[in-house]
Motif scaffolding. Sequence first.
Motif: not given
Length: 103
Positions: A55-58, A67-71, A89-92, A97-102
Amino acid sequence: MSSRMRGNHHFWGRQDYREPPPMPVERRELVALCDVSLVTGTKTWWRVNVAGVLLGYVSTRAAGQVYRAPDGDGWMFAAGDWNRTDPQHGHAILSLLDAAAHA
């Protein structure tokens, strides 16, 4: 000469700080679904996978959780304060997850 120090320099932090409430159980369960592992060769980047998909990195730093997306080109702010019982890292992770869903 008095042995007492003047002023309040024996107080090291704010005395009126109130810790935010803990993350709700349903949000903790979402974080628990993620596989989080340290990125090899780094000290602060954590990889977040769900069902084997990246999904990405935190990261949690002095300025807060990010947080950041893979790209992604840069880090996005997720939280500046959290409860000490919240998952690492719970909030990140939730922001990722929210960013990936959108996306």
